[in-house]
Design an enzyme around this catalytic site. Structure first.
Site, short mmCIF file in Angstrom:
data_model
loop_
_atom_site.label_atom_id
_atom_site.label_comp_id
_atom_site.label_asym_id
_atom_site.label_seq_id
_atom_site.Cartn_x
_atom_site.Cartn_y
_atom_site.Cartn_z
N PHE A 158 1.00 -1.30 0.02
CA PHE A 158 -0.32 0.20 -0.03
C PHE A 158 0.36 1.15 -0.16
CE2 PHE A 158 -2.47 3.42 1.91
CZ PHE A 158 -3.90 3.07 1.25
N LYS A 164 2.08 10.80 7.95
CA LYS A 164 1.95 9.77 9.38
C LYS A 164 1.99 10.45 10.37
CE LYS A 164 0.26 5.99 7.77
NZ LYS A 164 -1.77 5.82 7.68
N ASP A 191 9.39 2.42 1.43
CA ASP A 191 8.53 3.93 1.63
C ASP A 191 7.89 3.66 3.43
OD1 ASP A 191 5.14 4.66 2.39
OD2 ASP A 191 3.90 3.48 0.74
#
Length: 405
Positions: free
Chosen positions: A140, A254, A225
C-alpha cells in the site's frame, strides 16, 4: 445569526461522499491515549489515528508548537521559504542517510514524488525504456492514481483503469521473484520494510539486502516507503536502521506531524539534482504550520528515551496479547515490530477482524484492521503502562464476546 447545526452521525450519510464507513459514534475530545465521544464515553486509543498520533492527543509539545506558529506565519507558498521548514529539513537530514528533503502533505504525495523522481532518473539515464518500477503484492503506497497502481492490491485500483503502465508486482519477501522481474529497464523498486495495510508483515532482512544488491546491479533506485514505519514506530527512528540497508529514497508522513498533515521525501544530494526547478511542486507542502509542528514532534521522538520506550512497550503488548491468546486461541500469530502490531486470525475466524474491532469499540477500545484477517494496533509511542494494561483488559472482554458469538 444562524445557530450552528447540531452534529450527529447521520450527518455523515447526509453530506459526505461515501468512501468511508466510520463508527457509529463521533469522537470530540482526546488527551494522551484516551478519547471521548459525544455521549461522554471514554475509549483507550490503540489505533493512534492509523500510526499518526505518535504523542497521543493534545500533547503539549505539538499544541505549543502549533499555537506559537499560528500567531506568526501560516502560509506563504513556495515562492518563498520559511524558518520552520528549514529547521525541519536540517533535523531530518542530520538524523538519516539523506541530504535533501521535499515536503508534501501526505504519505501518498511523498510516494508520488519518489516515483516521479525514479521515472525522471530512468528517463535521464540514457538507457532506452528505463522506466519500469517493481513493487510488491499486498503493498500500500497511497491513493493517487500512480501510488494506488504501485500498491499491490487490485481492490483499490481496478475500478480506476486505465492505470499507469510500467509497474510490475511480485511476491513480498521473495527475492528470487524480484530478481527475475528486474532488468536494465527497471528504474526503481519500492518496498515497505513492514507491510502495514497488507497485514503488518515484516520484510526479511536478507530480502531487503538482496533488493539493495539488485538495485545496485541494475542501476535502479531503492525506495523505502516508511510512511507507517517511520518516526519511531519500530523503536528505531526509521525501520531501515534495523536492517543495515540504506535506501536511495525514503518517504515519511503519518507520525511525522503527530496528527498535523505533513509528508516528506528524503534522498541524496546526487539524486535530488534530478528534480529541477518546476519539475515537481506543491502548494501546501512545507508550510510553516506543518513544519513547526513536525519539527517539535520529531525532536521529541528522536531521543533514546522515547525510542527505547517503544521497545519496552512492545514487550508489554506482546506479553499481554499472548496471555489473551493462550486463553481464547483466536490468533494464529502475533507479529510486528515496536508499536506496529498485528494479530493474525486463525483460519477458523478468517475474515472477521472487523467484527473484533467493533466489539472492542463497544468495550471502550479503539483498534484497527489490516485486511480482513488481521487486527492491528498502532498506539501512541509514549502510551503509559496503565493505558496499555487497561486497553488489553478491554480487548480481552471483546475477544471473550467474539468467541461466544
Amino acid at each position: 445569526m444562524k445557530q450552528p447545526m447540531t452534529v450527529t452521525r447521520s450527518n455523515f450519510n447526509d453530506y459526505m461522499v461515501p468512501v468511508f464507513a466510520p463508527a457509529d459514534f463521533i469522537l470530540v475530545r482526546g488527551e494522551g491515549a484516551r478519547v471521548w465521544d459525544q455521549q461522554g464515553k471514554e475509549y483507550v486509543d490503540f489505533a493512534g489515528g492509523i500510526a499518526v498520533n505518535a504523542l497521543g492527543h493534545a500533547h503539549p509539545v505539538a499544541v505549543n508548537a502549533l499555537t506559537e506558529q499560528a500567531q506568526k506565519l501560516w502560509h506563504i507558498g513556495n515562492g518563498y521559504t520559511n524558518e520552520p521548514v528549514l529547521r525541519l529539513a536540517q533535523q531530518l537530514t542530520e538524523a538519516t542517510f539523506a541530504d535533501k528533503v521535499f515536503f508534501a502533505n501526505s504519505g501518498a504525495e511523498a510516494n508520488e514524488a519518489a516515483l516521479k523522481l525514479a521515472r525522471k532518473y530512468g528517463n535521464d539515464s540514457g538507457v532506452e525504456g528505463k522506466n519500469r518500477i517493481l513493487a510488491f503484492n499486498n503493498a500500500f503506497h497511497g491513493r493517487t492514481l500512480f501510488t494506488v497502481t504501485a500498491g499491490g492490491q487490485p481492490k483499490y485500483s481496478q475500478d480506476f483503469a486505465p492505470l499507469p503502465e510500467g509497474i510490475e508486482h511480485v511476491a513480498y519477501n521473495d527475492l528470487a521473484a524480484a530478481e527475475a522481474a528486474m532488468s536494465e529497464q527497471t528504474c526503481a523498486v519500492i518496498v515497505e520494510p513492514i507491510q502495514g495495510e497488507g497485514g503488518v508483515l515484516p520484510a526479511d532482512v536478507e530480502f531487503l539486502k538482496g533488493l539493495r544488491e539488485l538495485c545496485d546491479r541494475h542501476n535502479a533506485l531503492l525506495i523505502f516507503d516508511e510512511v507507517q514505519t517511520g518516526v519511531g514506530r519500530t523503536g528505531s527512528l526509521y525501520a531501515y536502521m534495523n536492517s543495515g540497508v540504506i535506501p536511495d529514497v525514503l518517504t515519511t508522513a503519518k507520525a511525522l506531524g503527530g496528527g498535523f498533515p505533513v509528508g516528506a521525501m528524503l534522498t541524496t544530494e546526487k539524486l535530488a539534482q534530478v528534480l529541477t526547478v518546476g519539475s515537481h511542486g506543491t502548494t501546501y507542502g512545507g508550510n510553516p504550520l506543518a513544519s513547526a509542528v513536525a519539527s517539535a514532534v520529531f525532536g521529541f521522538i528522536n531521543t533514546p528515551e522515547v525510542l527505547d520506550g517503544v521497545k519496552q512497550r512492545h514487550a508489554r503488548f506482546i506479553a499481554g496479547l499472548e496471555k489473551i491468546n493462550a486463553q481464547y486461541a483466536v490468533f494464529e500469530q502475533i507479529r510486528g515490530v515496536g508499536l506496529l502490531l498485528g494479530c493474525v486470525l486463525k483460519e477458523k475466524y478468517a475474515g472477521q477482524a472487523k467484527q473484533i474491532t467493533t466489539l472492542a469499540a463497544e468495550e471502550g477500545l479503539l483498534t484497527l484492521i489490516a485486511g480482513a484477517n488481521v487486527v492491528r494496533f498502532t498506539p501512541a509511542l509514549i502510551i503509559s503502562e496503565q493505558d496499555i494494561d487497561e486497553g488489553l483488559q478491554r480487548f480481552e472482554r471483546a475477544i471473550a464476546r467474539f468467541v461466544q458469538a
